[in-house]
Design a protein around this motif. Structure first.
Motif, PDB file in Angstrom:
ATOM      1  N   LEU A  46     -20.009 -23.806  -9.377  1.00 51.28           N
ATOM      2  CA  LEU A  46     -20.531 -23.026  -8.248  1.00 51.28           C
ATOM      3  C   LEU A  46     -19.776 -23.352  -6.965  1.00 51.28           C
ATOM      4  O   LEU A  46     -19.458 -22.455  -6.177  1.00 51.28           O
ATOM      5  CB  LEU A  46     -22.023 -23.277  -8.070  1.00 51.28           C
ATOM      6  N   LEU A  47     -19.498 -24.629  -6.751  1.00 50.44           N
ATOM      7  CA  LEU A  47     -18.723 -25.040  -5.582  1.00 50.44           C
ATOM      8  C   LEU A  47     -17.388 -24.304  -5.534  1.00 50.44           C
ATOM      9  O   LEU A  47     -17.012 -23.744  -4.501  1.00 50.44           O
ATOM     10  CB  LEU A  47     -18.430 -26.547  -5.630  1.00 50.44           C
ATOM     11  N   ALA A  48     -16.689 -24.299  -6.651  1.00 50.77           N
ATOM     12  CA  ALA A  48     -15.375 -23.649  -6.713  1.00 50.77           C
ATOM     13  C   ALA A  48     -15.492 -22.140  -6.520  1.00 50.77           C
ATOM     14  O   ALA A  48     -14.647 -21.522  -5.867  1.00 50.77           O
ATOM     15  CB  ALA A  48     -14.709 -23.965  -8.050  1.00 50.77           C
ATOM     16  N   ALA A  49     -16.534 -21.543  -7.052  1.00 51.37           N
ATOM     17  CA  ALA A  49     -16.680 -20.087  -7.005  1.00 51.37           C
ATOM     18  C   ALA A  49     -16.997 -19.564  -5.607  1.00 51.37           C
ATOM     19  O   ALA A  49     -16.512 -18.502  -5.225  1.00 51.37           O
ATOM     20  CB  ALA A  49     -17.766 -19.643  -7.981  1.00 51.37           C
ATOM     21  N   VAL A  50     -17.802 -20.283  -4.859  1.00 54.12           N
ATOM     22  CA  VAL A  50     -18.227 -19.766  -3.552  1.00 54.12           C
ATOM     23  C   VAL A  50     -17.412 -20.320  -2.391  1.00 54.12           C
ATOM     24  O   VAL A  50     -17.504 -19.799  -1.285  1.00 54.12           O
ATOM     25  CB  VAL A  50     -19.742 -19.987  -3.301  1.00 54.12           C
TER      26      VAL A  50
END
Length: 168
Positions: A65-69
């Protein structure tokens, strides 16, 4: 709405940073309106991005999630904690890697799909009200070029200094 779209830069800023001022003013105004719409849904800014990611693929790790947003770790951790307290998600250790945490939507979180899509559509409708498709395409192209220039600058300087938020 905040009225920030009518703000004018100081005279010195116009001479040395007209484009940067307009980017700043646009981002601030857009974020403020998005915040108003999100508050109506009981969400904080950034939570809709996490929910949208999970609606596309539930059960992602917190790192995914960190990488995606493109938000920082503390922002995502705080958002997920609030979302868990609001009954939108639950977190659990990954069954294969106990160091990793999986984030899963609750029924209440899954029910946010339509309200978030409606909010996003309203934000787009208001933002693009005075623009045609050609204007939108030109803006998107220019915005991507500016983002890429900032990312490339960061990469070319050896990664020293702060990383631009949401980029990498």
């Amino acid at each position: 709405m905040t009225g920030q779209s009518d703000a004018e830069p100081a005279a010195g800023a116009v001479r040395v940073g007209r484009l940067s001022f307009e980017i700043f003013a646009l981002a601030r105004t857009h974020r403020a309106y998005a915040g108003e719409l999100l508050r109506e849904l009981g969400l904080y800014p950034g939570q809709e991005l996490l929910l949208m990611q999970l609606l596309e693929r539930d059960g992602q790790t917190q790192s995914e999630l960190l990488a995606a947003v493109g938000l920082d770790h503390s922002t995502v951790s705080k958002a997920l904690k609030r979302m868990q307290e609001a009954g939108l998600v639950h977190r659990e250790p990954d069954e294969n890697d106990r160091r990793a945490t999986r984030v899963r939507l609750t029924d209440r979180g899954r029910a946010m799909r339509e309200p978030i899509e409606a909010m996003w559509s309203e934000l787009e409708r208001v933002s693009a009200h005075a623009l045609d498709e050609r204007d939108i395409d030109a803006f998107v192209t220019a915005a991507r070029a500016i983002r890429r220039a900032i990312v490339d600058r960061h990469a070319s300087d050896g990664g020293d200094g702060p990383s631009p938020a949401g980029l990498s």
